[in-house]
Design an enzyme around this catalytic site. Sequence first.
Site, PDB file in Angstrom:
ATOM      1  N   ALA A 151     -29.251 -35.650 -38.681  1.00  0.00           N
ATOM      2  CA  ALA A 151     -28.081 -35.930 -37.822  1.00  0.00           C
ATOM      3  C   ALA A 151     -28.588 -36.792 -36.665  1.00  0.00           C
ATOM      4  CB  ALA A 151     -27.462 -34.621 -37.335  1.00  0.00           C
ATOM      5  N   SER A 177     -27.600 -32.886 -47.161  1.00  0.00           N
ATOM      6  CA  SER A 177     -26.739 -33.785 -47.943  1.00  0.00           C
ATOM      7  C   SER A 177     -27.420 -35.158 -47.964  1.00  0.00           C
ATOM      8  CB  SER A 177     -25.355 -33.852 -47.316  1.00  0.00           C
ATOM      9  OG  SER A 177     -25.453 -34.019 -45.927  1.00  0.00           O
ATOM     10  N   GLU A 235     -31.726 -28.244 -15.271  1.00  0.00           N
ATOM     11  CA  GLU A 235     -30.744 -29.321 -15.445  1.00  0.00           C
ATOM     12  C   GLU A 235     -29.348 -28.857 -14.982  1.00  0.00           C
ATOM     13  OE1 GLU A 235     -30.841 -31.054 -19.482  1.00  0.00           O
ATOM     14  OE2 GLU A 235     -28.676 -30.761 -19.547  1.00  0.00           O
ATOM     15  N   TYR A 236     -28.977 -27.647 -15.320  1.00  0.00           N
ATOM     16  CA  TYR A 236     -27.699 -27.092 -14.859  1.00  0.00           C
ATOM     17  C   TYR A 236     -27.658 -27.081 -13.327  1.00  0.00           C
ATOM     18  CZ  TYR A 236     -25.919 -24.981 -19.289  1.00  0.00           C
ATOM     19  OH  TYR A 236     -25.409 -24.746 -20.534  1.00  0.00           O
ATOM     20  N   ASN A 266     -32.972 -26.794 -30.646  1.00  0.00           N
ATOM     21  CA  ASN A 266     -32.873 -25.976 -29.437  1.00  0.00           C
ATOM     22  C   ASN A 266     -32.874 -24.493 -29.774  1.00  0.00           C
ATOM     23  OD1 ASN A 266     -32.982 -27.394 -27.060  1.00  0.00           O
ATOM     24  ND2 ASN A 266     -30.822 -27.968 -27.115  1.00  0.00           N
ATOM     25  N   ALA A 282     -29.427 -25.229 -34.571  1.00  0.00           N
ATOM     26  CA  ALA A 282     -30.220 -24.053 -34.204  1.00  0.00           C
ATOM     27  C   ALA A 282     -29.577 -22.784 -34.759  1.00  0.00           C
ATOM     28  CB  ALA A 282     -30.342 -23.971 -32.683  1.00  0.00           C
ATOM     29  N   HIS A 332     -36.150 -25.843 -18.549  1.00  0.00           N
ATOM     30  CA  HIS A 332     -35.784 -27.242 -18.268  1.00  0.00           C
ATOM     31  C   HIS A 332     -34.257 -27.383 -18.261  1.00  0.00           C
ATOM     32  CE1 HIS A 332     -34.232 -31.033 -19.869  1.00  0.00           C
ATOM     33  NE2 HIS A 332     -35.202 -31.657 -19.251  1.00  0.00           N
ATOM     34  N   ASN A 333     -33.613 -26.835 -19.270  1.00  0.00           N
ATOM     35  CA  ASN A 333     -32.153 -26.948 -19.327  1.00  0.00           C
ATOM     36  C   ASN A 333     -31.479 -26.179 -18.192  1.00  0.00           C
ATOM     37  OD1 ASN A 333     -32.814 -28.216 -21.739  1.00  0.00           O
ATOM     38  ND2 ASN A 333     -31.032 -27.418 -22.807  1.00  0.00           N
ATOM     39  N   SER A 341     -36.417 -33.020 -25.242  1.00  0.00           N
ATOM     40  CA  SER A 341     -35.321 -33.351 -24.339  1.00  0.00           C
ATOM     41  C   SER A 341     -35.164 -34.853 -24.207  1.00  0.00           C
ATOM     42  CB  SER A 341     -35.551 -32.769 -22.946  1.00  0.00           C
ATOM     43  OG  SER A 341     -34.483 -33.173 -22.097  1.00  0.00           O
ATOM     44  N   LYS A 388     -38.545 -25.416 -22.559  1.00  0.00           N
ATOM     45  CA  LYS A 388     -37.352 -26.258 -22.763  1.00  0.00           C
ATOM     46  C   LYS A 388     -36.106 -25.549 -22.230  1.00  0.00           C
ATOM     47  CE  LYS A 388     -34.459 -29.416 -24.075  1.00  0.00           C
ATOM     48  NZ  LYS A 388     -33.471 -29.174 -25.050  1.00  0.00           N
ATOM     49  N   LYS A 425     -23.340 -25.312 -23.775  1.00  0.00           N
ATOM     50  CA  LYS A 425     -23.746 -24.926 -25.127  1.00  0.00           C
ATOM     51  C   LYS A 425     -24.527 -23.623 -25.121  1.00  0.00           C
ATOM     52  CE  LYS A 425     -24.103 -29.238 -27.748  1.00  0.00           C
ATOM     53  NZ  LYS A 425     -25.203 -30.089 -28.263  1.00  0.00           N
TER      54      LYS A 425
HETATM   55  P1  NDP Z   1     -26.655 -30.739 -35.320  1.00  0.00           P
HETATM   56  O1  NDP Z   1     -27.059 -29.658 -34.418  1.00  0.00           O
HETATM   57  O2  NDP Z   1     -25.248 -31.192 -35.313  1.00  0.00           O
HETATM   58  O3  NDP Z   1     -27.062 -30.313 -36.823  1.00  0.00           O
HETATM   59  C1  NDP Z   1     -26.725 -31.099 -37.929  1.00  0.00           C
HETATM   60  C2  NDP Z   1     -27.858 -31.119 -38.930  1.00  0.00           C
HETATM   61  O4  NDP Z   1     -28.158 -29.789 -39.374  1.00  0.00           O
HETATM   62  C3  NDP Z   1     -27.493 -31.909 -40.165  1.00  0.00           C
HETATM   63  O5  NDP Z   1     -28.632 -32.590 -40.610  1.00  0.00           O
HETATM   64  C4  NDP Z   1     -27.081 -30.809 -41.133  1.00  0.00           C
HETATM   65  O6  NDP Z   1     -27.187 -31.189 -42.487  1.00  0.00           O
HETATM   66  C5  NDP Z   1     -28.098 -29.767 -40.794  1.00  0.00           C
HETATM   67  N1  NDP Z   1     -27.716 -28.432 -41.242  1.00  0.00           N
HETATM   68  C6  NDP Z   1     -26.739 -27.648 -40.735  1.00  0.00           C
HETATM   69  N2  NDP Z   1     -26.702 -26.476 -41.402  1.00  0.00           N
HETATM   70  C7  NDP Z   1     -27.664 -26.528 -42.360  1.00  0.00           C
HETATM   71  C8  NDP Z   1     -28.131 -25.639 -43.344  1.00  0.00           C
HETATM   72  N3  NDP Z   1     -27.601 -24.410 -43.492  1.00  0.00           N
HETATM   73  N4  NDP Z   1     -29.134 -26.028 -44.157  1.00  0.00           N
HETATM   74  C9  NDP Z   1     -29.690 -27.237 -44.025  1.00  0.00           C
HETATM   75  N5  NDP Z   1     -29.311 -28.133 -43.084  1.00  0.00           N
HETATM   76  C10 NDP Z   1     -28.304 -27.773 -42.267  1.00  0.00           C
HETATM   77  O7  NDP Z   1     -27.614 -32.016 -35.123  1.00  0.00           O
HETATM   78  P2  NDP Z   1     -28.194 -32.711 -33.798  1.00  0.00           P
HETATM   79  O8  NDP Z   1     -28.956 -33.871 -34.318  1.00  0.00           O
HETATM   80  O9  NDP Z   1     -27.163 -32.918 -32.762  1.00  0.00           O
HETATM   81  O10 NDP Z   1     -29.204 -31.633 -33.213  1.00  0.00           O
HETATM   82  C11 NDP Z   1     -30.287 -31.129 -33.965  1.00  0.00           C
HETATM   83  C12 NDP Z   1     -31.013 -30.100 -33.161  1.00  0.00           C
HETATM   84  O11 NDP Z   1     -31.522 -30.704 -31.990  1.00  0.00           O
HETATM   85  C13 NDP Z   1     -30.163 -28.931 -32.689  1.00  0.00           C
HETATM   86  O12 NDP Z   1     -30.924 -27.755 -32.712  1.00  0.00           O
HETATM   87  C14 NDP Z   1     -29.828 -29.300 -31.268  1.00  0.00           C
HETATM   88  O13 NDP Z   1     -29.544 -28.165 -30.474  1.00  0.00           O
HETATM   89  C15 NDP Z   1     -31.100 -29.994 -30.846  1.00  0.00           C
HETATM   90  N6  NDP Z   1     -30.979 -30.937 -29.751  1.00  0.00           N
HETATM   91  C16 NDP Z   1     -29.934 -31.772 -29.660  1.00  0.00           C
HETATM   92  C17 NDP Z   1     -29.813 -32.674 -28.628  1.00  0.00           C
HETATM   93  C18 NDP Z   1     -28.674 -33.599 -28.560  1.00  0.00           C
HETATM   94  O14 NDP Z   1     -28.578 -34.350 -27.573  1.00  0.00           O
HETATM   95  N7  NDP Z   1     -27.801 -33.626 -29.563  1.00  0.00           N
HETATM   96  C19 NDP Z   1     -30.841 -32.761 -27.578  1.00  0.00           C
HETATM   97  C20 NDP Z   1     -31.951 -31.903 -27.797  1.00  0.00           C
HETATM   98  C21 NDP Z   1     -31.993 -31.026 -28.836  1.00  0.00           C
HETATM   99  P3  NDP Z   1     -25.920 -31.878 -43.238  1.00  0.00           P
HETATM  100  O15 NDP Z   1     -25.981 -33.315 -42.876  1.00  0.00           O
HETATM  101  O16 NDP Z   1     -26.197 -31.637 -44.677  1.00  0.00           O
HETATM  102  O17 NDP Z   1     -24.691 -31.199 -42.757  1.00  0.00           O
END
Ligand code: NDP
Length: 476
Positions: free
Chosen positions: A11, A34, A189-190, A102, A76, A185-186, A128, A182, A260
């Site tokens: 993602a 996927s 940040e708050y 996270n 997470a 840190h958050n 971060s 971390k 969050k």
């Molecule tokens: P998301 O938290 O939205 O997670 C989506 C990803 O998780 C996709 O690749 C999805 O796969 C996968 N996923 C979800 N459920 C499952 C499962 N049961 N089995 C396998 N894969 C799964 O993505 P982000 O990129 O936003 O964040 C990733 C992590 O980084 C999180 O823990 C988040 O808290 C942390 N984080 C995010 C920040 C941000 O700014 N967004 C900053 C710092 C940390 P699929 O594509 O198949 O659905």
Amino acid sequence: GTAQIGVTGLAVMGRNLARNFARNGYTVAIHNRSYAKTESLVADHGDEGTFVASESVEDFVASLARPRKIVVMVKAGGPTDAVIDELVPFLEEGDIVVDAGNAHFPDTIRREGALREKGLHFVGSGVSGGEEGALLGPSIMPGGTKESYESLGPILEKISAKVDGVPCCTYVGPDGAGHFVKMVHNGIEYADMQLIAEAYDLLRQGLGASAAEIGQIFAEWNTGDLESFLIEITADVLQHVDAETGSAFVDIVLDQAEQKGTGRWTVQNGLDLGVPITGIAEATFARALSGSVPQRSAAVGVLQAHTSEWDVTDRDAFIEDVRLALYASKVVAYSQGFDQIAAASAEFGWDIDRGAMARIWRGGCIIRARFLNRITEAYERDANLPLLLADEYFTGAVGNGVAAWRRIVAGAALHGVPTPAFASSLSYYDGVRAERLPAALIQAQRDFFGAHTYRRTDRDGTFHTEWSGDRTEQTA
Ligand code: NDP
């Protein structure tokens, strides 16, 4: 396999981390539940470096050179456990699984223990900087074994942000230490965000200034001691105009702050460890208050204020007072956060170097700021500093602003401007520096109603007074 590092979970964050590794010359194995996300990464950015795409977990693992280094960047909680469970059957002794999501640190402690039993390394790593940081260089806070850091560390340091050529990544400590740091840190940040919001509100209500004018004040502040990412974006946001209405953007945004949950974790842990992180707690509760819709509706126009107009005569002096109060409150919030790290480090045996944490927060992350250099220097002077506020630099820097801080907090109270973080930080400052606290009375009350005993100022021992009897004192 030949890939030097793998990323599963593509993602926004994982995709950008994978690109960052590739742009830095590493061969990157990529995988996502996927396959479409994997394909689109190759299609859109395949030319940025060498990616080895796999559809199955088995192929993904096989594409990596040993000891394998796999970064898990998925949602997470449950999804992280699910992905680890899928990976483990294909892994071999010495392989390293990095959870860069996270995670809540107790989960990281649990996962590290489970993988260690299988001869695997589990690295819970804070990352971060959001999407942009992941791509261009985040601040990285890896925990786990020192041994795993020997091979993994250089790769993470390479893709991290750099300040004065120094990577914003260092080994934090065993098992949950990285995710704990971390989390704090958050929390900080708050606190930082809430303090900035209060400063904005004070300037708005005290000066009757427009959002854009206040944006300019923040831009000016960003050239001095307060220079930081959050001050910079605040200046930008405040000067932004809503295209649809032509109003200041900040005026058309609904005033209910969301979260969050990492701030909540930080506060819960502060309570568990008994560390007064009042700045972070007030910031978290201020978000909760903003979202307390029925309560706010019941109160608006009903609760009496008895305030007067804030008649600021010297505009520049007022702005400078707010700046000094913001700086002082910010130092309190950091001082408290570093106390929390010290307490957890002692509790869990992590041996965290607080100066190094300030150093890796100087770039890449959301709280990056010039003043973190001062914190690193303070811990270089004394690695076991019991209170950051009491470091020789900060006693001076905060001391310069104390009178201003008092004027601002008193003025806010008189004129009805809510400043939970400014005010509680000042109270903390006065509390921690007090020679004597009314806690003595609390101990007396506790002994009165619950025979909880007390200690005396004049001799050792634990005592109880027979409150309901003849009031003689006994040694407990
Ligand atoms: P998301 O938290 O939205 O997670 C989506 C990803 O998780 C996709 O690749 C999805 O796969 C996968 N996923 C979800 N459920 C499952 C499962 N049961 N089995 C396998 N894969 C799964 O993505 P982000 O990129 O936003 O964040 C990733 C992590 O980084 C999180 O823990 C988040 O808290 C942390 N984080 C995010 C920040 C941000 O700014 N967004 C900053 C710092 C940390 P699929 O594509 O198949 O659905």
